[in-house]
Design a protein around this motif. Structure first.
Motif, mmCIF file in Angstrom:
data_model
loop_
_atom_site.group_PDB
_atom_site.id
_atom_site.type_symbol
_atom_site.label_atom_id
_atom_site.label_comp_id
_atom_site.label_asym_id
_atom_site.label_seq_id
_atom_site.Cartn_x
_atom_site.Cartn_y
_atom_site.Cartn_z
ATOM 1 N N TYR A 37 0.830 -1.201 0.000
ATOM 2 C CA TYR A 37 0.000 0.000 0.000
ATOM 3 C C TYR A 37 0.868 1.256 0.000
ATOM 4 C CZ TYR A 37 -3.443 3.415 1.495
ATOM 5 O OH TYR A 37 -4.237 4.523 1.577
ATOM 6 N N LYS B 133 2.178 1.920 -3.453
ATOM 7 C CA LYS B 133 1.144 2.480 -4.321
ATOM 8 C C LYS B 133 0.954 3.966 -4.046
ATOM 9 C CE LYS B 133 -1.555 -1.695 -5.083
ATOM 10 N NZ LYS B 133 -2.853 -2.353 -4.858
ATOM 11 N N ASP C 191 3.937 5.873 -5.414
ATOM 12 C CA ASP C 191 3.835 5.961 -6.874
ATOM 13 C C ASP C 191 2.791 6.985 -7.293
ATOM 14 O OD1 ASP C 191 5.776 4.064 -7.196
ATOM 15 O OD2 ASP C 191 4.373 2.394 -7.554
#
Length: 165
Positions: free
Chosen positions: A3, A6, A9
């Motif tokens: 998580y 993500k 990113d």
């Protein structure tokens, strides 16, 4: 862990796409380029060009107004902290049913109490009024700025390049 990757990113992508279009503050607040548009057609052209050209700056304006609206609405902050904090506390300290006196308290009953108390708190904090204030004030500031600032010389060249492509 996945998580967090993500999220990093997404932040990196946001920085590359949106914040890369930030213009310098001196250019954004250039009072030498401010003038009243001659007519509605000129204002529309300016708004069309400036909203694309200053899109990163306008995004920061919306974010700043949103943070200001949230900070000044104490009831909304309290209601959101109550709901999020209650959700985290229930997940952390009450994953299993527990016996309290003669009653068995489950996660489902705790969530029910949290939402029965939390939803009226959020409603009382007027989140829709805050949302519409952010939308309205953002529109006024952004459209006002975009209509009053004359596009720079580079706008002439962008129209030529767009016509040749």
């Amino acid at each position: 862990m996945e998580y967090a990757l993500k999220v990093s990113d997404a932040v990196k992508s946001f920085r590359e796409t949106r914040l890369s279009t930030l213009r310098p503050v001196t250019e954004f607040f250039d009072y030498n380029r401010i003038s009243r548009p001659a007519d509605l057609n000129t204002a529309t052209q300016r708004i069309s060009y400036n909203t694309r050209y200053f899109s990163g700056n306008y995004l920061l304006v919306v974010i700043a107004l949103s943070v200001y609206a949230l900070i000044t609405n104490r009831y909304l902050i309290f209601a959101l902290v109550f709901l999020v904090g209650g959700f985290i506390a229930i997940n952390k300290w009450a994953p299993e049913p527990m016996q309290v006196g003669e009653h068995v308290v489950t996660q489902k009953s705790l969530y029910t109490v949290l939402f029965v108390v939390g939803i009226p708190l959020v409603w009382w904090a007027e989140p829709f009024g805050t949302l519409f204030w952010v939308i309205g004030s953002s529109l006024i500031l952004i459209l006002g700025h975009a209509a009053l600032v004359e596009p720079g010389v580079e706008s002439e060249y962008s129209e030529l390049e767009a016509g040749q492509v």
